[in-house]
Design a protein around this motif. Structure first.
Motif, mmCIF file in Angstrom:
data_model
loop_
_atom_site.group_PDB
_atom_site.id
_atom_site.type_symbol
_atom_site.label_atom_id
_atom_site.label_comp_id
_atom_site.label_asym_id
_atom_site.label_seq_id
_atom_site.Cartn_x
_atom_site.Cartn_y
_atom_site.Cartn_z
ATOM 1 N N ILE A 80 -7.636 3.858 -46.026
ATOM 2 C CA ILE A 80 -8.406 5.230 -46.385
ATOM 3 C C ILE A 80 -9.421 5.443 -45.690
ATOM 4 C CG2 ILE A 80 -9.426 6.430 -48.235
ATOM 5 C CD1 ILE A 80 -6.900 4.996 -50.182
ATOM 6 N N GLU A 81 -10.145 4.227 -45.392
ATOM 7 C CA GLU A 81 -11.453 4.307 -44.907
ATOM 8 C C GLU A 81 -11.321 5.060 -43.280
ATOM 9 O OE1 GLU A 81 -14.634 3.750 -46.207
ATOM 10 O OE2 GLU A 81 -13.314 3.037 -47.969
ATOM 11 N N MET A 82 -10.224 4.387 -42.692
ATOM 12 C CA MET A 82 -10.061 5.242 -41.348
ATOM 13 C C MET A 82 -9.877 6.797 -41.420
ATOM 14 S SD MET A 82 -10.609 2.587 -39.703
ATOM 15 C CE MET A 82 -9.798 3.118 -38.054
ATOM 16 N N MET A 83 -8.898 7.095 -42.449
ATOM 17 C CA MET A 83 -8.717 8.514 -42.736
ATOM 18 C C MET A 83 -10.167 9.384 -42.575
ATOM 19 S SD MET A 83 -6.354 8.978 -46.226
ATOM 20 C CE MET A 83 -4.873 8.081 -46.257
ATOM 21 N N ASP A 84 -11.086 8.792 -43.018
ATOM 22 C CA ASP A 84 -12.353 9.387 -43.119
ATOM 23 C C ASP A 84 -12.736 10.375 -41.947
ATOM 24 O OD1 ASP A 84 -12.319 9.224 -45.792
ATOM 25 O OD2 ASP A 84 -13.928 7.879 -45.992
ATOM 26 N N TYR A 85 -12.322 9.653 -40.979
ATOM 27 C CA TYR A 85 -12.783 10.043 -39.322
ATOM 28 C C TYR A 85 -11.789 11.224 -38.987
ATOM 29 C CZ TYR A 85 -15.491 6.026 -39.112
ATOM 30 O OH TYR A 85 -16.542 5.187 -39.562
ATOM 31 N N TYR A 86 -10.884 11.703 -39.662
ATOM 32 C CA TYR A 86 -9.674 12.520 -39.154
ATOM 33 C C TYR A 86 -9.799 13.799 -40.144
ATOM 34 C CZ TYR A 86 -7.773 8.619 -36.664
ATOM 35 O OH TYR A 86 -7.746 7.786 -35.719
ATOM 36 N N ASP A 87 -9.288 14.954 -39.774
ATOM 37 C CA ASP A 87 -9.139 16.279 -39.924
ATOM 38 C C ASP A 87 -7.920 16.394 -41.039
ATOM 39 O OD1 ASP A 87 -11.624 17.401 -38.563
ATOM 40 O OD2 ASP A 87 -10.216 16.986 -36.905
ATOM 41 N N TYR A 88 -6.781 15.652 -40.734
ATOM 42 C CA TYR A 88 -5.805 15.931 -41.249
ATOM 43 C C TYR A 88 -4.934 14.512 -41.491
ATOM 44 C CZ TYR A 88 -6.132 20.927 -39.974
ATOM 45 O OH TYR A 88 -6.455 22.120 -40.002
ATOM 46 N N GLN A 133 7.103 19.069 -37.587
ATOM 47 C CA GLN A 133 6.901 20.507 -37.987
ATOM 48 C C GLN A 133 5.462 20.556 -38.712
ATOM 49 O OE1 GLN A 133 10.042 21.361 -40.968
ATOM 50 N NE2 GLN A 133 11.557 21.015 -39.328
ATOM 51 N N THR A 134 5.162 19.486 -39.384
ATOM 52 C CA THR A 134 3.669 19.703 -39.913
ATOM 53 C C THR A 134 2.710 19.502 -38.833
ATOM 54 O OG1 THR A 134 4.414 18.301 -41.937
ATOM 55 C CG2 THR A 134 2.204 18.585 -41.503
ATOM 56 N N VAL A 135 2.782 18.623 -37.663
ATOM 57 C CA VAL A 135 1.995 18.858 -36.592
ATOM 58 C C VAL A 135 2.020 20.142 -35.980
ATOM 59 C CG1 VAL A 135 1.269 17.912 -34.341
ATOM 60 C CG2 VAL A 135 2.057 16.262 -36.268
ATOM 61 N N GLN A 136 3.116 20.700 -35.971
ATOM 62 C CA GLN A 136 3.309 22.297 -35.335
ATOM 63 C C GLN A 136 2.511 23.067 -36.262
ATOM 64 O OE1 GLN A 136 7.577 21.957 -35.299
ATOM 65 N NE2 GLN A 136 7.486 22.210 -32.710
ATOM 66 N N SER A 137 2.482 23.106 -37.360
ATOM 67 C CA SER A 137 1.674 24.069 -38.335
ATOM 68 C C SER A 137 0.320 23.732 -37.973
ATOM 69 C CB SER A 137 2.058 23.651 -39.790
ATOM 70 O OG SER A 137 3.516 23.990 -40.133
ATOM 71 N N GLU A 164 -2.846 23.280 -44.556
ATOM 72 C CA GLU A 164 -3.863 23.001 -45.821
ATOM 73 C C GLU A 164 -3.723 21.813 -46.627
ATOM 74 O OE1 GLU A 164 -7.144 24.339 -46.639
ATOM 75 O OE2 GLU A 164 -7.234 25.116 -44.787
ATOM 76 N N HIS A 165 -2.480 21.525 -46.947
ATOM 77 C CA HIS A 165 -1.985 20.400 -47.900
ATOM 78 C C HIS A 165 -2.233 19.101 -47.153
ATOM 79 C CE1 HIS A 165 -0.455 22.164 -51.606
ATOM 80 N NE2 HIS A 165 -0.265 23.250 -50.808
ATOM 81 N N CYS A 166 -2.445 19.216 -45.847
ATOM 82 C CA CYS A 166 -2.533 17.996 -45.104
ATOM 83 C C CYS A 166 -4.056 17.770 -44.830
ATOM 84 C CB CYS A 166 -1.940 17.742 -43.853
ATOM 85 S SG CYS A 166 -0.038 18.077 -43.990
ATOM 86 N N LYS A 167 -5.160 18.548 -45.127
ATOM 87 C CA LYS A 167 -6.467 18.141 -44.739
ATOM 88 C C LYS A 167 -6.989 17.032 -45.621
ATOM 89 C CE LYS A 167 -8.577 22.163 -43.121
ATOM 90 N NZ LYS A 167 -9.263 23.286 -43.870
ATOM 91 N N PHE A 194 -8.336 16.091 -35.193
ATOM 92 C CA PHE A 194 -7.941 14.609 -35.340
ATOM 93 C C PHE A 194 -6.723 14.480 -36.517
ATOM 94 C CE2 PHE A 194 -10.480 11.965 -32.450
ATOM 95 C CZ PHE A 194 -11.635 13.200 -32.203
ATOM 96 N N VAL A 195 -5.556 14.154 -36.139
ATOM 97 C CA VAL A 195 -4.403 13.830 -37.156
ATOM 98 C C VAL A 195 -4.141 12.356 -37.283
ATOM 99 C CG1 VAL A 195 -1.899 14.671 -37.613
ATOM 100 C CG2 VAL A 195 -3.639 15.999 -36.231
ATOM 101 N N PHE A 196 -4.214 11.978 -38.692
ATOM 102 C CA PHE A 196 -3.920 10.667 -38.989
ATOM 103 C C PHE A 196 -2.377 10.572 -39.451
ATOM 104 C CE2 PHE A 196 -4.773 6.582 -41.769
ATOM 105 C CZ PHE A 196 -5.342 6.000 -40.541
ATOM 106 N N LEU A 197 -1.614 9.923 -38.750
ATOM 107 C CA LEU A 197 -0.223 9.661 -39.468
ATOM 108 C C LEU A 197 -0.353 8.489 -40.211
ATOM 109 C CD1 LEU A 197 2.497 10.976 -38.584
ATOM 110 C CD2 LEU A 197 2.906 9.346 -37.065
ATOM 111 N N ILE A 198 0.295 8.710 -41.408
ATOM 112 C CA ILE A 198 0.551 7.486 -42.266
ATOM 113 C C ILE A 198 1.717 7.218 -42.734
ATOM 114 C CG2 ILE A 198 -1.850 7.607 -43.472
ATOM 115 C CD1 ILE A 198 -0.664 8.841 -45.873
ATOM 116 N N PRO A 199 2.265 5.858 -42.888
ATOM 117 C CA PRO A 199 3.614 5.582 -43.356
ATOM 118 C C PRO A 199 3.833 5.915 -44.840
ATOM 119 C CG PRO A 199 2.075 3.640 -43.365
ATOM 120 C CD PRO A 199 1.396 4.614 -42.993
#
Lengths: 206, 206
Positions: free
Chosen positions: A157-165, A177-181, B186-189, A120-125
């Protein structure tokens, strides 16, 4: 032959953060990811193609899919249904392909219940970062305003807690690029690699 | 200002897998990683520079460092000491810089005890994969030989269990890119990012 399941990647985040732009840019590049097309009951907009942008369905068909437990997640916005059909995702994962979902935060929480092993990837502004710095470094705002902004930031931030990245969408290319990594490094996670090795070795011993 | 500690990355793996080559190639590229230079009591080889290739020390100095608990890890090979001094690593991490160690498997296990939060990357030769496939797909070997090879493969796998990531060194460039992806992701964890946000917000509330 190693039978290796694909990985489910979920890109989500607050509305307006640019999830769609990041997803489109990611799929314009060379990628092995399979994009799971959403299903909706809203009418196609000009230029939208059935089976490309969305699967366009009637309300009756969509509700039948829900009744048949055919949706991984769904929600209603402004009187229309939006959701992710289960069959495509499961077929692709079983075939060893990675599947990519780009969905709203509410939907992502439903996916998490059914696919806790998803990534789970959380995109933040970047403005959240800005906000954070502004809240901290400047003393010019009234105390009430600082407090309400802090509250808003904390709800994010609370929503972030459900995510891996957590990926900051400061520049689309950088976020892609970060998503690709993340995709690449998830494939090297020891649990996955070791599991495959062990399974292969155990199979031989039988 | 957020005070953010750096991440400790450890590259290790069976001897002969090409750890040094991957590390050198990684540091030839643009990287923010700080390389922790190892310390040794063996004499410099032709062309080796003190403080670049190794810190060259006398046996007495090295043993004093051990006694003073100044080493993160150390081991003896062929009568000489090799190890990682603690001070540089801790200083760089405190300053918010990522530190990169390239060390033997025995040393990596010592590092894991002292820095469990480190990111441990296990480099494996492609021949292990080959071996695995050979063991499984071909029935031409004697049963004893298959068994002893399986055992060897399993011992490699046991070592994997201490690591976070497993990278196949089939091509140096590819392995380097994978290590770079691991550093980036790892920096996006979420744990790291959320922790920073929360710390920043809490600080403001005081």
């Amino acid at each position: 032959m190693i039978d290796k399941k694909g990985i489910l990647f979920i890109l989500s985040g607050p509305s307006g953060v640019g999830k769609g732009t990041v997803r489109k840019s990611l799929f314009e590049k060379d990628t092995d990811l399979k994009y799971s097309i959403s299903m909706t009951t809203r009418p196609p907009r000009e230029g939208e193609v059935d089976g490309v942008d969305y699967f366009f369905k009637t309300k009756e068909d969509f509700e039948q899919m829900i009744a048949d437990k055919g949706m991984i997640e769904y929600a209603q916005y402004v009187g229309n249904y939006y959701g992710t059909p289960k069959a495509y995702v499961e077929e692709q994962l079983e075939a060893g392909n990675d599947v990519f979902l780009e969905i709203e935060v509410q939907g992502a929480l439903q996916v998490k219940e059914n696919f806790p092993e998803g990534v789970f990837v959380f995109l933040i502004p970047p403005s959240l970062e800005d906000l954070k710095n502004r809240i901290i470094n400047r003393g010019t705002e009234t105390e009430d305003l600082v407090h309400s902004r802090l509250q808003a930031a904390k709800e994010e931030i609370e929503m972030m807690d459900y995510y891996d990245y957590v990926v900051v969408n400061d520049q689309v290319d950088r976020a892609v690029q970060t998503v690709q990594s993340i995709v690449k490094s998830e494939h090297c996670k020891r649990e996955r690699v070791a599991f495959e090795y062990k399974k292969a070795l155990e199979r031989d011993e039988k």
